[in-house]
Design an enzyme around this catalytic site. Structure first.
Site, PDB file in Angstrom:
ATOM      1  N   GLU A 414       0.846  -1.193   0.000  1.00 56.69           N
ATOM      2  CA  GLU A 414       0.000   0.000   0.000  1.00 56.69           C
ATOM      3  C   GLU A 414       0.880   1.241   0.000  1.00 56.69           C
ATOM      4  O   GLU A 414       1.987   1.223   0.534  1.00 56.69           O
ATOM      5  CB  GLU A 414      -0.892   0.036   1.249  1.00 56.69           C
ATOM      6  CG  GLU A 414      -1.898  -1.081   1.354  1.00 56.69           C
ATOM      7  CD  GLU A 414      -2.634  -1.069   2.693  1.00 56.69           C
ATOM      8  OE1 GLU A 414      -3.626  -1.804   2.810  1.00 56.69           O
ATOM      9  OE2 GLU A 414      -2.208  -0.337   3.613  1.00 56.69           O
ATOM     10  N   LYS A 416       2.376   4.521   1.326  1.00 51.49           N
ATOM     11  CA  LYS A 416       2.549   5.116   2.656  1.00 51.49           C
ATOM     12  C   LYS A 416       2.453   6.631   2.489  1.00 51.49           C
ATOM     13  O   LYS A 416       3.371   7.272   1.996  1.00 51.49           O
ATOM     14  CB  LYS A 416       3.890   4.734   3.278  1.00 51.49           C
ATOM     15  CG  LYS A 416       3.999   5.197   4.724  1.00 51.49           C
ATOM     16  CD  LYS A 416       5.319   4.830   5.340  1.00 51.49           C
ATOM     17  CE  LYS A 416       5.279   5.094   6.838  1.00 51.49           C
ATOM     18  NZ  LYS A 416       4.776   6.434   7.199  1.00 51.49           N
ATOM     19  N   ARG A 421      -1.557  10.184  11.060  1.00 50.97           N
ATOM     20  CA  ARG A 421      -2.372   9.002  11.354  1.00 50.97           C
ATOM     21  C   ARG A 421      -3.676   9.448  12.002  1.00 50.97           C
ATOM     22  O   ARG A 421      -3.686  10.238  12.949  1.00 50.97           O
ATOM     23  CB  ARG A 421      -1.596   8.069  12.297  1.00 50.97           C
ATOM     24  CG  ARG A 421      -2.222   6.690  12.526  1.00 50.97           C
ATOM     25  CD  ARG A 421      -1.893   5.745  11.408  1.00 50.97           C
ATOM     26  NE  ARG A 421      -2.301   4.372  11.689  1.00 50.97           N
ATOM     27  CZ  ARG A 421      -1.478   3.416  12.116  1.00 50.97           C
ATOM     28  NH1 ARG A 421      -0.196   3.685  12.355  1.00 50.97           N
ATOM     29  NH2 ARG A 421      -1.920   2.184  12.294  1.00 50.97           N
ATOM     30  N   GLU A 469      -5.074   7.802   7.077  1.00 49.99           N
ATOM     31  CA  GLU A 469      -4.060   8.854   7.086  1.00 49.99           C
ATOM     32  C   GLU A 469      -4.745  10.128   6.617  1.00 49.99           C
ATOM     33  O   GLU A 469      -5.386  10.149   5.555  1.00 49.99           O
ATOM     34  CB  GLU A 469      -2.904   8.495   6.160  1.00 49.99           C
ATOM     35  CG  GLU A 469      -1.668   9.346   6.338  1.00 49.99           C
ATOM     36  CD  GLU A 469      -0.761   8.888   7.467  1.00 49.99           C
ATOM     37  OE1 GLU A 469       0.253   9.560   7.718  1.00 49.99           O
ATOM     38  OE2 GLU A 469      -1.069   7.858   8.103  1.00 49.99           O
ATOM     39  N   GLU A 568       5.564   8.666   0.832  1.00 51.61           N
ATOM     40  CA  GLU A 568       6.855   8.378   1.461  1.00 51.61           C
ATOM     41  C   GLU A 568       7.454   7.059   0.992  1.00 51.61           C
ATOM     42  O   GLU A 568       8.657   6.862   1.053  1.00 51.61           O
ATOM     43  CB  GLU A 568       6.694   8.316   2.985  1.00 51.61           C
ATOM     44  CG  GLU A 568       6.368   9.631   3.631  1.00 51.61           C
ATOM     45  CD  GLU A 568       6.311   9.506   5.145  1.00 51.61           C
ATOM     46  OE1 GLU A 568       7.103  10.186   5.811  1.00 51.61           O
ATOM     47  OE2 GLU A 568       5.497   8.711   5.650  1.00 51.61           O
ATOM     48  N   LYS A 573       2.087  -5.605   3.843  1.00 55.85           N
ATOM     49  CA  LYS A 573       1.331  -6.263   4.905  1.00 55.85           C
ATOM     50  C   LYS A 573       0.946  -7.692   4.530  1.00 55.85           C
ATOM     51  O   LYS A 573       0.654  -7.982   3.367  1.00 55.85           O
ATOM     52  CB  LYS A 573       0.051  -5.465   5.210  1.00 55.85           C
ATOM     53  CG  LYS A 573       0.292  -4.019   5.593  1.00 55.85           C
ATOM     54  CD  LYS A 573      -1.022  -3.271   5.784  1.00 55.85           C
ATOM     55  CE  LYS A 573      -0.794  -1.819   6.150  1.00 55.85           C
ATOM     56  NZ  LYS A 573      -2.066  -1.085   6.323  1.00 55.85           N
ATOM     57  N   ARG A 587       4.262  -3.373  17.265  1.00 55.88           N
ATOM     58  CA  ARG A 587       5.104  -3.109  16.098  1.00 55.88           C
ATOM     59  C   ARG A 587       5.473  -4.465  15.526  1.00 55.88           C
ATOM     60  O   ARG A 587       6.367  -5.145  16.017  1.00 55.88           O
ATOM     61  CB  ARG A 587       6.344  -2.305  16.492  1.00 55.88           C
ATOM     62  CG  ARG A 587       7.118  -1.761  15.298  1.00 55.88           C
ATOM     63  CD  ARG A 587       8.271  -0.885  15.758  1.00 55.88           C
ATOM     64  NE  ARG A 587       7.819   0.345  16.371  1.00 55.88           N
ATOM     65  CZ  ARG A 587       7.479   1.447  15.717  1.00 55.88           C
ATOM     66  NH1 ARG A 587       7.530   1.462  14.393  1.00 55.88           N
ATOM     67  NH2 ARG A 587       7.091   2.532  16.358  1.00 55.88           N
ATOM     68  N   LYS A 593       7.587  -1.378   6.572  1.00 52.19           N
ATOM     69  CA  LYS A 593       7.551  -0.121   5.814  1.00 52.19           C
ATOM     70  C   LYS A 593       8.847   0.025   5.018  1.00 52.19           C
ATOM     71  O   LYS A 593       9.940  -0.230   5.517  1.00 52.19           O
ATOM     72  CB  LYS A 593       7.312   1.088   6.723  1.00 52.19           C
ATOM     73  CG  LYS A 593       8.227   1.243   7.907  1.00 52.19           C
ATOM     74  CD  LYS A 593       7.772   2.443   8.734  1.00 52.19           C
ATOM     75  CE  LYS A 593       8.493   2.515  10.062  1.00 52.19           C
ATOM     76  NZ  LYS A 593       8.045   3.643  10.894  1.00 52.19           N
TER      77      LYS A 593
END
Length: 768
Positions: A414, A416, A421, A469, A568, A573, A587, A593
């Site tokens: 996906e 970023k 957030r 986001e 970014e 995932k 985490r 990421k």
């Protein structure tokens, strides 16, 4: 005056005078604090041999002031109709003290209850604004037998003398067990005081008390000047110790009534809610009344609580374990059952899991008291209106690591987005909320999102929680704006008509829908629900762009595409099965990421606390030219220095930072700042911990100067950043959300493992 002091021995005998040193430690024998806002003890100088007081006044002058203080306190206390023995003792003194009223001195503002005295000559210290009574009821407190702050302080003192986590858990577990057994109604306040909070994070309740207010309150409460308090603070570096020493050196006639937990907690909440005209004086008044009821080490921990740092190794996860153990033991004893070690372990996990989903002790603690841990998961679930802790991703330095991590499992990539957030909540009764990653209620900051809900929510979506986001959006050109543009929006009192930078939601997950939590639903199914219940609305709401890739080449192409689209990088995932479940607060390696800029560097940016600065040279002489930054260790509650930062700034940045930071300069390093003691390594100024900056670095190295993650890799060396560069201010995070010491050590280990792999041409060890 001599008459008053000559009668002190008789007062002691008649009124069964009890020295402070003989105060009983049994919680059931403690006096409970008064219902009103006044102190229940009277301060009188007990020494006639001292020739001079610490503030430079003669003994006779001090006695004059204290005599009138005694009159005013006793006169004020006559309004208390509780009929307690303490009031009767004070009334006996009043008749003698009134004879000295003709001295003409007015009560000093250091008197904790003199705010109702409107007469008399002015004194060097101005009288505080009249303080409304704090809501409490002495008679009810005594009947109920509330827990006292003294018992909590005993536990804190034990913790301060150990660094062993298991011992700390045992101490707090024992303390919570005692509260559950003897004062269950006080457990909620005890938990909040232990973690130094006044309510859930989303409640927005913060004390917001600066050092100057606390110093003034200590001085006025103990009869010292502000300069004396500042001098003491400069010597010891801990206002809590200054308060404790000052209070111990203060002569008293009677021991104060014990400070109860409910009274203390309510008082702190009242301080947090005070605003407007004269609020500073009112806050000082409440602090003084609390200090007047403190003994022993209590002033130290009261002041530390007001500062926002108990300086104990009491991380919230430690409190959760201790609370779980205490609850399990309490209900086992209550039911006549034996508690096994496995029961304890399971109980700890239950409470941790539930708190991550529903981070509200207001809802969890009452259930623990009444029903224990057994049914907690069924009762306390994810709920719209209460923000859950967001799931976080692990950084990666190379795309090949993605394929190694996910192996043959299905995964998705996906975009970023470069925004803030945002956890979006919609309740059954139509209430709408936007929460930040640290649970701050941002609804008032985004009214433009709130009014657009009807455009993108389908009728079947009656209640939901979305993970999104919030990104700045150019409505003229229909494109994403840089985060710096979004950061210019006001944070409070935002009116739609005044908004210059509109926000657009990019939704990437759904956690709750129509009464059902979806945390244990696979991501591919959650995504289908997300797409079926909502619809894009240009400039208001859309879905995060995604692509299910299988090769390094295709991931690289999608990464390049994301950068061109002002993002970014990518979030990668797990898509199917249990590993794709949403794990609040974790985490996880099931989320990675990948950022274009970081593939050749540390692997991720760091969010660091600004703790000091160095004066500029040349063109930068009028501003700070470089800054000392630190990471945060939540286990030890310390801020550990990590680098000196002097690059990545524009001249405008430096001017802005100077104007921001000059207001939070402090006289010396905080005692919870860890940095080299070598004079050459010291910054020119130190700051209160307040601002968080995102920083990028080439790599990390071991350092004898910087203390980040000291002991994680080497006992005597910390970790520092090489070639750090400023990226942006993190306004969406508090300073306690900074990159942790553990994360810094993970970055370093990953770097070493990667270097070894390249050097040896062999796979890096999983656990370096």
């Amino acid at each position: 005056m001599r008459t008053v002091f000559s009668q002190i021995p008789r007062f002691k005998q008649v009124n069964q005078y009890i020295r402070m040193s003989t105060r009983q430690s049994d919680i059931s024998n403690f006096f409970i604090s008064s219902a009103s806002h006044k102190s229940e003890h009277v301060e009188v100088s007990q020494s006639s041999s001292d020739s001079k007081n610490v503030d430079g006044r003669s003994t006779s002058e001090k006695r004059k002031v204290e005599s009138v203080k005694l009159v005013d306190e006793s006169k004020h206390n006559n309004h208390d109709d509780t009929g307690t023995q303490n009031v009767e003792r004070e009334n006996n003194i009043v008749s003698e003290a009134k004879k000295q009223k003709t001295l003409g001195s007015s009560s000093s503002s250091s008197d904790a209850v003199s705010s109702n005295n409107d007469s008399g000559a002015s004194t060097p210290i101005p009288l505080p604004i009249k303080e409304p009574p704090l809501e409490s009821n002495a008679r009810n407190d005594k009947l109920k037998g509330h827990a006292t702050f003294a018992e909590m302080v005993k536990a804190f003192t034990k913790i301060e003398n150990t660094s062993k986590r298991l011992e700390i858990i045992d101490i707090m577990g024992t303390y919570f067990f005692g509260i559950l057994r003897d004062h269950p109604s006080d457990l909620l306040a005890c938990v909040y005081l232990s973690i130094n909070k006044l309510g859930p994070d989303y409640s927005g309740l913060e004390l917001g008390i600066g050092e100057s207010i606390i110093m003034k309150a200590i001085g006025e409460s103990t009869g010292q000047t502000l300069q004396q308090i500042k001098l003491s603070f400069h010597k010891v570096g801990d206002l809590g110790l200054v308060a404790q020493t000052s209070r111990q050196n203060q002569p008293t006639m009677f021991k104060p009534a014990a400070l109860t937990i409910p009274f203390l907690f309510d008082s702190l909440k009242k301080i947090a809610q005070m605003s407007g005209n004269q609020s500073q004086n009112r806050k000082i008044g409440v602090i003084k009344r609390l200090l007047s009821s403190c003994e022993g080490a209590e002033p130290k921990y009261l002041i530390r609580a007001l500062e926002g740092k108990l300086r104990l190794q009491l991380a919230e996860k430690t409190i959760l374990v201790a609370l779980a153990n205490a609850t399990a033991q309490y209900h086992a004893d209550k039911n006549g059952e034996k508690l096994s070690q496995q029961d304890r372990i399971e109980g700890e996990q239950i409470l941790r899991d539930v708190y991550c989903q529903l981070p509200s002790y207001d809802l969890i603690v009452p259930h623990l008291i009444e029903h224990g841990l057994g049914t907690l998961r069924e009762t306390c679930k994810l709920t719209p209106g209460i923000p859950t802790k967001p799931m976080l991703a692990k950084p990666t330095k190379q795309i090949s690591e993605v394929l190694n991590t996910f192996d043959q499992a299905a995964f998705t990539c996906e975009y970023k987005y470069d925004g803030e957030r945002a956890q979006v909540h919609f309740t059954e009764d139509g209430k709408f909320y936007v929460f930040s990653r640290n649970s701050e209620n941002m609804s008032v900051r985004y009214p433009d999102i709130s009014v657009s809900v009807s455009k993108w929510k389908k009728p079947d979506a009656r209640s939901f929680i979305l993970d999104c986001e919030a990104v700045g959006w150019d409505r003229d050109e229909n494109k994403i704006l840089p985060f710096q543009k979004l950061a210019t929006r006001k944070r409070k009192d935002v009116k739609i008509g005044d908004i210059k930078v509109r926000a657009c939601l990019f939704a990437f997950d759904i956690l709750y829908l129509n009464g059902q939590p979806l945390l244990e639903t696979p991501l591919n199914e959650r995504r289908k629900l997300l797409y079926s219940m909502f619809q894009p609305s240009t400039g208001d709401f859309t879905f995060a762009k995604h692509s299910d890739q299988k090769s390094i080449e295709s991931i690289e192409e999608f990464l390049e595409e994301s950068v061109k689209d002002s993002c970014e990088g990518l979030m990668v995932k797990m898509l199917e099965g249990p590993d794709s479940h949403y794990e609040p607060s974790k985490r996880s390696r099931h989320w990675l990421k990948v950022k274009k800029d970081y593939l050749s560097g540390v692997g991720d940016s760091l969010d660091l606390i600004v703790i000091g600065a160095y004066y500029g040279k040349g063109k930068r002489t009028s501003v700070y030219g470089a800054f000392l930054l630190g990471c945060y260790d939540p286990d030890t509650e310390t801020v550990q220095s990590i680098c000196k930062l002097g690059t990545g700034f524009s001249e405008e940045h430096l001017e802005t930072f100077y104007n921001q930071l000059k207001d939070i300069v402090i006289s010396k390093k905080k005692d919870f700042y860890a940095h080299s003691d070598v004079p050459a390594h010291q910054p020119d100024v130190w700051f209160e911990p307040k601002y968080l900056w995102e920083v990028l670095a080439a790599d990390l190295s071991l350092s004898p100067v910087y203390k980040a993650a000291i002991g994680y890799v080497q006992e005597d060396k910390g970790i520092s950043l090489r070639f750090p560069r400023f990226i942006r201010i993190r306004e969406d995070k508090s300073w306690e959300d900074a990159t942790t010491s553990e994360q810094v050590s993970e970055f370093y280990r990953s770097q070493v493992a990667y270097s070894q792999k390249e050097k040896e041409g062999s796979p890096a060890a999983e656990d370096y």
